[in-house]
Design a protein around this motif. Structure first.
Motif, PDB file in Angstrom:
ATOM      1  N   CYS A  38       0.848  -1.197   0.000  1.00 47.63           N
ATOM      2  CA  CYS A  38       0.000   0.000   0.000  1.00 47.63           C
ATOM      3  C   CYS A  38       0.880   1.242   0.000  1.00 47.63           C
ATOM      4  CB  CYS A  38      -0.950   0.020   1.190  1.00 47.63           C
ATOM      5  SG  CYS A  38      -2.192   1.324   0.974  1.00 47.63           S
ATOM      6  N   CYS A  42      -3.791   4.687   6.291  1.00 48.06           N
ATOM      7  CA  CYS A  42      -5.044   5.146   6.888  1.00 48.06           C
ATOM      8  C   CYS A  42      -4.987   4.898   8.396  1.00 48.06           C
ATOM      9  CB  CYS A  42      -6.225   4.368   6.317  1.00 48.06           C
ATOM     10  SG  CYS A  42      -6.401   4.531   4.538  1.00 48.06           S
ATOM     11  N   PHE A  44      -7.254   3.928  10.319  1.00 48.11           N
ATOM     12  CA  PHE A  44      -8.039   2.781  10.786  1.00 48.11           C
ATOM     13  C   PHE A  44      -7.478   1.473  10.254  1.00 48.11           C
ATOM     14  CE2 PHE A  44     -10.592   5.052   7.481  1.00 48.11           C
ATOM     15  CZ  PHE A  44     -10.189   4.280   6.400  1.00 48.11           C
ATOM     16  N   ARG A  47      -1.948  -3.153   9.257  1.00 50.73           N
ATOM     17  CA  ARG A  47      -1.516  -3.766   8.013  1.00 50.73           C
ATOM     18  C   ARG A  47      -1.500  -5.295   7.995  1.00 50.73           C
ATOM     19  NH1 ARG A  47       0.087  -1.673   3.684  1.00 50.73           N
ATOM     20  NH2 ARG A  47      -1.069  -3.502   3.044  1.00 50.73           N
ATOM     21  N   ASN A  53     -10.547  -0.216   3.518  1.00 51.82           N
ATOM     22  CA  ASN A  53     -11.348   0.671   2.679  1.00 51.82           C
ATOM     23  C   ASN A  53     -12.366  -0.133   1.897  1.00 51.82           C
ATOM     24  OD1 ASN A  53     -10.434   3.236   3.217  1.00 51.82           O
ATOM     25  ND2 ASN A  53      -8.652   2.974   1.917  1.00 51.82           N
ATOM     26  N   PRO A  91      -4.748  -7.430  -0.581  1.00 46.66           N
ATOM     27  CA  PRO A  91      -4.925  -6.848   0.755  1.00 46.66           C
ATOM     28  C   PRO A  91      -4.392  -5.408   0.911  1.00 46.66           C
ATOM     29  CG  PRO A  91      -3.449  -8.781   0.813  1.00 46.66           C
ATOM     30  CD  PRO A  91      -3.861  -8.598  -0.579  1.00 46.66           C
ATOM     31  N   ASN A 121      -7.467   3.235  -3.331  1.00 45.86           N
ATOM     32  CA  ASN A 121      -7.507   4.482  -2.559  1.00 45.86           C
ATOM     33  C   ASN A 121      -7.337   5.701  -3.477  1.00 45.86           C
ATOM     34  OD1 ASN A 121      -4.695   4.988  -3.050  1.00 45.86           O
ATOM     35  ND2 ASN A 121      -4.137   3.686  -1.323  1.00 45.86           N
TER      36      ASN A 121
HETATM   37 FE1  SF4 Z   1      -3.809   1.081   2.473  1.00 42.68          FE
HETATM   38 FE2  SF4 Z   1      -6.292   0.136   2.545  1.00 42.68          FE
HETATM   39 FE3  SF4 Z   1      -4.807   0.127   4.752  1.00 42.68          FE
HETATM   40 FE4  SF4 Z   1      -5.692   2.460   3.775  1.00 42.68          FE
HETATM   41  S1  SF4 Z   1      -6.969   0.793   4.614  1.00 42.68           S
HETATM   42  S2  SF4 Z   1      -3.608   2.006   4.520  1.00 42.68           S
HETATM   43  S3  SF4 Z   1      -5.625   2.058   1.567  1.00 42.68           S
HETATM   44  S4  SF4 Z   1      -4.386  -1.053   2.909  1.00 42.68           S
END
Ligand code: SF4
Ligand code: CLF
Length: 290
Positions: A38, A42, A44, A47, A53, A91, A121
């Motif tokens: 990624c 984010c 929330f 990893r 999302n 993922p 994203n």
């Molecule tokens: Fe990346 Fe998805 Fe995690 Fe956001 S939620 S940091 S876009 S993997």
């Protein structure tokens, strides 16, 4: 502001379990977990889990190579011919992984009749749009949690753009600009665009209508307001209640069609939305060695 779609795209929408609520009981999707990296963080997101999302957290999906993903698709389509959509949703972020495009190319060659779907994203959308079109993606989801950089900066810690880390508002501005430009260009290119918005109480809950108005302007087909999954830096924020989510959807509905049947699938889910076979048939997974 929604564009007109030709017959082929209307059929794809009617057979897409996420884009058409009537389709969810009849048609399924398979997610291919080929995209582990990624390019943003984010608040929330933890990893070890799938990209939230689009997904709910669980045990991390096993990352597949494009070839393994093709084999898995062959096996599963043979067993579940009602699957009409092949999606890549993590993922990590599909656009941060070149395997995403390799996989779609393999799938398109062997299964030209399947709809190719992707969830991102949006950070790399403007510069990857050409590749997205080349491999034949026709339904695209972009997660837009804010269009105001001050709000977005509370949701995303940093973005990594062209090898450089941008924190806070600086990163938020880059991501929002690319998301909005990318969505506009994707709509203009004939892709059916869905936007996911993670509803975070106290942060973007008062802002979602403003997002919906913008989506109307951009010609977005459908919006999916998803509840926050409280984890990571947002572990202490309570998720919205079902009533709060309903109210947000109702407030956005005049501007953009609302998806209300999202299951927050895993990055390796397959089958009907209501039956996540990636979790239900471990035995079968062992059998097909994936
Ligand atoms: Fe990346 Fe998805 Fe995690 Fe956001 S939620 S940091 S876009 S993997
Ligand atoms: Fe997958 Fe997403 Fe395509 Fe659907 S899921 S990439 S648009 S094929 Fe659907 Fe699952 Fe909700 Fe996503 S129910 S998490 S909205």
């Amino acid at each position: 502001n929604r564009p007109e779609f030709d017959e082929g795209l209307l059929r794809k929408i009617a057979e897409h379990p996420c884009y058409d609520k009537k389709a969810q009981h009849k048609y399924g999707r398979i997610h291919l977990a080929v995209a582990p990296s990624c390019n943003i963080q984010c608040n929330f997101c933890v990893r070890e889990f799938d990209c939230v999302n689009e997904s709910r957290p669980g045990v991390t999906s096993k990352v597949l190579t494009p070839q393994e993903a093709l084999e898995k698709t062959r096996q599963i389509i043979a067993d579940y011919p009602f699957i009409k959509v092949v999606g890549i949703a993590g993922p990590g972020d599909p656009l941060a992984n070149k395997e995403t495009f390799e996989t779609f190319e393999l799938i398109k060659k062997e299964f030209p009749e399947l709809t190719l779907c992707m969830s991102t994203n949006g950070l790399m959308l403007p510069e990857k749009l050409e590749d997205i079109l080349r491999v034949g993606v026709s339904t695209l989801t972009v997660t837009i949690n804010a269009i105001d950089p001050e709000i977005q900066a509370k949701i995303v810690d940093h973005v990594v753009y062209h090898g450089k880390v941008y924190k806070g508002i600086e990163g938020a501005k880059i991501q929002i600009k690319n998301q909005l430009e990318g969505v506009k260009a994707a709509v203009d290119a004939g892709i059916v665009v869905k936007v996911n918005t993670v509803l975070v109480p106290g942060i973007n809950d008062k802002h979602v209508v403003e997002i919906a108005r913008k989506l109307n302007e951009l010609g977005v087909y459908i919006m999916n307001i998803m509840p926050l999954i409280s984890q990571g830096a947002f572990a202490n924020i309570e998720p919205p209640t079902p009533e709060e989510r309903k109210a947000a959807q109702q407030a956005c509905e005049p501007y953009v069609l609302q998806m209300r049947h999202c299951r927050q699938c895993r990055a390796d889910a397959y089958g009907l939305l209501s039956q996540d076979m990636s979790q239900m048939s471990e035995e079968r997974r062992k059998l097909i060695k994936i």
